[in-house]
Motif scaffolding. Structure first.
Motif, short mmCIF file in Angstrom:
data_model
loop_
_atom_site.label_atom_id
_atom_site.label_comp_id
_atom_site.label_asym_id
_atom_site.label_seq_id
_atom_site.Cartn_x
_atom_site.Cartn_y
_atom_site.Cartn_z
N LYS A 436 0.82 -1.22 0.00
CA LYS A 436 0.00 0.00 0.00
C LYS A 436 0.85 1.27 0.00
N LYS A 437 1.92 1.23 -0.78
CA LYS A 437 2.81 2.39 -0.91
C LYS A 437 3.24 2.53 -2.38
N PRO A 438 3.62 3.75 -2.79
CA PRO A 438 4.25 3.89 -4.10
C PRO A 438 5.64 3.26 -4.07
N VAL A 439 5.96 2.47 -5.06
CA VAL A 439 7.21 1.71 -5.02
C VAL A 439 7.88 1.70 -6.39
N LYS A 440 9.18 1.72 -6.39
CA LYS A 440 9.98 1.54 -7.61
C LYS A 440 10.70 0.20 -7.50
N MET A 441 10.36 -0.74 -8.39
CA MET A 441 11.08 -2.01 -8.45
C MET A 441 12.27 -1.82 -9.39
N VAL A 442 13.47 -2.14 -8.91
CA VAL A 442 14.68 -1.99 -9.70
C VAL A 442 15.47 -3.29 -9.69
N SER A 443 15.76 -3.80 -10.88
CA SER A 443 16.58 -5.00 -11.00
C SER A 443 18.05 -4.63 -11.12
N SER A 444 18.91 -5.50 -10.64
CA SER A 444 20.35 -5.34 -10.84
C SER A 444 20.73 -5.97 -12.17
N ARG A 445 21.96 -5.77 -12.60
CA ARG A 445 22.43 -6.42 -13.83
C ARG A 445 22.34 -7.93 -13.68
N GLU A 446 22.70 -8.45 -12.49
CA GLU A 446 22.65 -9.89 -12.26
C GLU A 446 21.21 -10.41 -12.34
N ASP A 447 20.27 -9.64 -11.79
CA ASP A 447 18.86 -10.01 -11.89
C ASP A 447 18.45 -10.08 -13.36
N ASP A 448 18.82 -9.05 -14.09
CA ASP A 448 18.42 -8.91 -15.48
C ASP A 448 18.94 -10.06 -16.34
N MET A 449 20.21 -10.37 -16.19
CA MET A 449 20.84 -11.37 -17.04
C MET A 449 20.55 -12.79 -16.56
N GLY A 450 20.35 -12.94 -15.25
CA GLY A 450 20.22 -14.28 -14.69
C GLY A 450 18.81 -14.79 -14.55
N THR A 451 17.81 -13.90 -14.55
CA THR A 451 16.43 -14.35 -14.31
C THR A 451 15.48 -13.69 -15.30
N GLY A 452 15.90 -13.59 -16.54
CA GLY A 452 15.12 -12.83 -17.51
C GLY A 452 14.49 -13.66 -18.60
N VAL A 453 14.40 -13.06 -19.77
CA VAL A 453 13.88 -13.67 -20.98
C VAL A 453 15.03 -13.74 -21.98
N TYR A 454 15.15 -14.84 -22.74
CA TYR A 454 16.31 -15.04 -23.59
C TYR A 454 15.91 -15.37 -25.02
N ARG A 455 16.81 -15.06 -25.95
CA ARG A 455 16.65 -15.59 -27.30
C ARG A 455 16.84 -17.10 -27.20
N PRO A 456 15.96 -17.89 -27.80
CA PRO A 456 16.08 -19.35 -27.66
C PRO A 456 17.26 -19.91 -28.43
N ALA A 457 17.85 -20.97 -27.90
CA ALA A 457 18.87 -21.71 -28.63
C ALA A 457 18.19 -22.40 -29.81
N ILE A 458 18.86 -22.38 -30.97
CA ILE A 458 18.27 -22.92 -32.21
C ILE A 458 19.34 -23.66 -33.00
N LYS A 459 18.91 -24.71 -33.69
CA LYS A 459 19.77 -25.38 -34.67
C LYS A 459 19.01 -25.46 -35.99
N TYR A 460 19.72 -25.18 -37.08
CA TYR A 460 19.16 -25.30 -38.42
C TYR A 460 19.90 -26.38 -39.19
N ARG A 461 19.18 -27.12 -39.97
CA ARG A 461 19.80 -28.05 -40.92
C ARG A 461 19.27 -27.69 -42.31
N ILE A 462 20.19 -27.40 -43.21
CA ILE A 462 19.82 -27.00 -44.56
C ILE A 462 20.40 -28.01 -45.54
N LYS A 463 19.57 -28.42 -46.49
CA LYS A 463 19.97 -29.43 -47.47
C LYS A 463 19.57 -28.95 -48.86
N ALA A 464 20.48 -29.03 -49.81
CA ALA A 464 20.21 -28.58 -51.17
C ALA A 464 20.55 -29.66 -52.18
N ALA A 465 19.75 -29.74 -53.25
CA ALA A 465 19.97 -30.70 -54.33
C ALA A 465 20.39 -29.96 -55.59
#
Length: 742
Positions: A436-465
């Motif tokens: 019941k108060k005005p609050v500012k939530m602030v993440s640290s760099r460690e919070d940001d990098m360690g508990t965030g959202v990431y680009r997914p790991a991906i593998k592609y296989r390409i085949k041409a004839a």
């Protein structure tokens, strides 16, 4: 060309009022699907009394024009370029235009979003219409005062002139104009008559940014505000068991220690409105203190027990993704012809697998948000790319009407897709609702990098004839962590150019949170495909440039409306890049790599120049050609192009991120490698000049540059690179000693 355009926007999209203090005209407009953010003018405009309005043009009695911008600014420059479009059609001097940030207002605007490089593209017509309609109303008012036909009047930089040579400034007729009807038809300018569009304009916020004025989320303060630091599960799949806050509560400045998460689980699980609600699966421990530093320091003193469940690791992911590529369970996104027959009858077949890691977003400004939840309203302030979605989810989470929410957007210290996900907004709102108060939530760099959202790991296989010297079959497979659409577009080049063509995708659902990362879908695919094409030309014993041109020629005249790229525009980019880069004409010791790519509605061709220094291949120059239609602000365009290229170089060369037992191996820049100043090459940019509607620039130059570098490295070292980051296999960046000596 000059066009007489019937106003396709309803009159409800225009707000008009003449009741402003001191007189003046207020013209509001629906930006349709436009994006653009905040600005603070270098003069005091408080006298204009505009604080209760957003999403409108205001023309004051003194002739000054203020444009309110409803969309987020994440550094892409739309806060400058979008007002330029309005000012051009309004026909006012750019020096007399001021820009201010609007609040979230879903009643008057659509797509208050920063993402996808779509701001200028979707806003182009609506913004021109807005400026031209306002100008016509002013001209009509002047004509009525003079008793002449409006067609006899001309406008130049806010001054209206009649056939007799009499003049009136916009400010002199603004009150009469406010009482007129919005015109049904307006004439839009021809590109040859542009005075603002196509001219360099500095960032409208640059003075405040460089002098440290409050613009960003971290700058925001309010009377009585407290600070919060959130302890989230240190590994994905973990849940809170218990905690001891005795020591933390006794530390200086600490007000309280609470838990949050119950409301998020109750209201957001299974809700696809904001995917990163998945981050709320566990309770979290929150330290409330009088300052950010006190809250973060006390958080480290918490004694927390987490229960582990289904730990994930990069080693596990690699095995799973490879098994998916080898398996038969795929979702086919496009299938032309018969690829099985193409491969069965081929003279030659080339097949390669490309690998990319997870990547964090690394915004310069860590995630943060302000919330003040009261019985009367919910006040939210901060940097978010999707304010409407965030407000909607907060209302749902707290069981409130979305009309109770007043959300103000700040400028952002980077987004890159991370701030599309409003988990940090939800946390701030739940904390404020609890204490019941005005609050500012602030993440640290460690919070940001360690508990965030990431680009997914991906593998592609390409085949041409290859059959009789021709490319007859092409099969692209994707295996991705989580959503298998994050890395692949089935209708981009070479779709439509090869008779037998198939695109398949498969995915593994991990508890690691993944999401959009700058240039979603293409940020790794472009490297994989363009590197593959380079190797394919060698197997086919054909010219690298000619193969691309020939394939694009086959697309011309087809009736396939799935194809999104324009073959002629792409060919033009390719030929221009060949010319401007000196392709094939560089002195001995300079090795070149070529790519062409289409994404985010923009066509790009790039050439990388590489030299050998101390036995290692080193990138020295990138030549980039871009066709993005009409360029609104060349200075801003160059900034976006170069920024995208540098980001692409840095992550393809150095970006590596892995997990062990569900936790990131790196959570700060001491263990996560970014490109450094002395590693940035020269960048030479060429913009294709035409009069086509503008397209995106924030993302299109990032995806292909990794391929240009990889192809140039192959020319220099003889080695092909099949995984990012390239530095992960440093031996492949070295030139064999015999070649150096030779």
């Amino acid at each position: 060309m000059s066009t007489l355009s019937k106003n396709t926007f309803s009159r409800r999209a225009f707000m008009r009022t003449s009741t402003l203090a001191g007189g003046g005209m207020l013209i509001g407009f629906n930006l349709f699907q436009s994006c653009k953010p905040k600005v603070v003018p270098p003069v005091d405009l408080s006298q204009l009394n505009y604080n209760d309005f957003n999403a409108f043009i205001k023309i004051a009695a003194n002739g000054a024009v203020t444009i309110f911008s409803p969309n987020p600014e994440i550094g892409q420059g739309v806060k400058t370029s979008m007002p330029m479009i309005i000012a051009e059609e309004l026909d006012v001097a750019w020096k007399n235009v001021f820009v201010k940030q609007g609040i979230l207002d879903t009643n008057n605007y659509t797509r208050q979003v920063a993402g996808g490089s779509q701001s200028i593209r979707f806003g182009w017509d609506a913004l021109r219409q807005t400026g031209a309609s306002a100008k016509q109303m002013l001209v009509n008012a002047a004509a009525a005062r003079w008793g002449v036909d409006a067609s006899e009047c001309t406008v130049n930089e806010g001054v209206i002139t009649n056939a007799a040579g009499e003049t009136l400034g916009y400010g002199e007729v603004v009150n009469e104009a406010a009482a007129l009807e919005v015109p049904e038809n307006v004439t839009l300018k021809e590109p040859k008559d542009y005075k603002i569009i196509g001219k360099d304009a500095g960032n409208v916020d640059v003075a405040r940014i460089t002098t440290g004025k409050p613009l960003f989320g971290l700058d925001y303060k309010e009377e009585g505000m407290v600070y919060a630091s959130v302890a989230r599960p240190p590994a994905f799949g973990q849940k809170l068991v218990s905690y001891d806050a005795t020591e933390a509560k006794n530390m200086p400045g600490v007000i309280d220690v609470i838990t949050i998460g119950e409301r998020a689980r109750a209201h957001m699980n299974g809700d696809n409105r904001n995917w990163s609600a998945k981050l709320a699966d566990s309770d979290k421990v929150v330290v409330i203190a009088k300052s950010t530093w006190q809250a973060m320091k006390a958080k480290k003193a918490l004694k927390i027990v987490w229960e582990h469940n289904n730990p994930e690791s990069t080693e596990k992911h690699n095995k799973i993704l490879l098994s998916l590529l080898d398996g038969k369970k795929f979702n086919t996104l496009r299938s032309d012809g018969d690829i099985n027959n193409a491969f069965a009858t081929a003279d030659k077949v080339l097949e390669r697998t490309y690998e990319s890691p997870f990547l964090p977003h690394n915004c310069l400004e860590p995630m943060n948000f302000f919330a003040n939840v009261t019985d009367e309203k919910i006040h939210l302030v901060g940097p978010v790319q999707t304010p409407a979605s965030a407000a909607d989810t907060v209302a749902d989470m707290l069981g409130r009407d979305v009309g109770d929410i007043h959300l103000e957007m700040t400028r952002m210290g980077g987004g890159f897709g991370r701030r599309l996900y409003g988990d940090f907004v939800f946390e701030a709102a739940e904390i404020s609702n609890t204490i019941k108060k005005p609050v500012k939530m602030v993440s640290s760099r460690e919070d940001d990098m360690g508990t965030g959202v990431y680009r997914p790991a991906i593998k592609y296989r390409i085949k041409a004839a290859i059959k009789d010297g021709q490319l007859t079959g092409y099969h692209l497979k994707e295996a991705a962590i989580n959503d298998n659409m994050y890395g692949l577009i089935p209708n981009f080049f070479p779709a439509g150019a090869i008779e037998n063509y198939q695109v398949d995708v498969a995915s593994y659902n991990s508890n690691i949170t993944t999401g959009a990362w700058r240039a979603p879908y293409t940020n790794f695919l472009a490297y994989a495909e363009q590197s593959f094409f380079d190797e394919l030309t060698e197997l086919m014993e054909t010219d690298k440039i000619q193969l691309r041109l020939d394939l694009l020629e086959k697309v011309k005249g087809t009736n396939d409306d799935r194809i999104q790229y324009d073959p002629e525009r792409m060919q033009n980019c390719i030929r221009t890049a060949v010319e401007k880069s000196g392709w094939g004409k560089k002195p001995e010791g300079t090795y070149q790599g070529f790519v062409n790519y289409y994404c985010h509605n923009t066509h790009v061709a790039q050439v990388a120049d590489v030299v050998v220094e101390n036995g290692n291949a080193v990138v020295k120059k990138i030549t980039c050609v871009v066709d993005c239609g009409i360029v609104v602000n060349p200075m801003g365009a160059i900034n976006q192009i170069e920024g995208g290229i540098l980001d692409g170089i840095g992550h393809s060369m150095y970006g590596d991120f892995s997990f062990k037992n569900g936790a990131p191996v790196a959570n700060n820049f001491d263990r996560y490698r970014l490109i450094r100043m002395n590693e940035t090459p020269e960048i030479e940019t060429h913009l294709i000049q035409n009069e086509l509607s503008p397209t995106g620039l924030g993302e299109p130059t990032l995806p292909p540059v990794g391929g240009a570098i990889a192809n140039a490295f192959k020319a220099a070292t003889g080695n092909r690179l099949y995984q990012q980051p390239f530095i992960k296999t440093p031996e492949l960046l070295k030139v064999p000693k015999k070649e150096i000596l030779g």
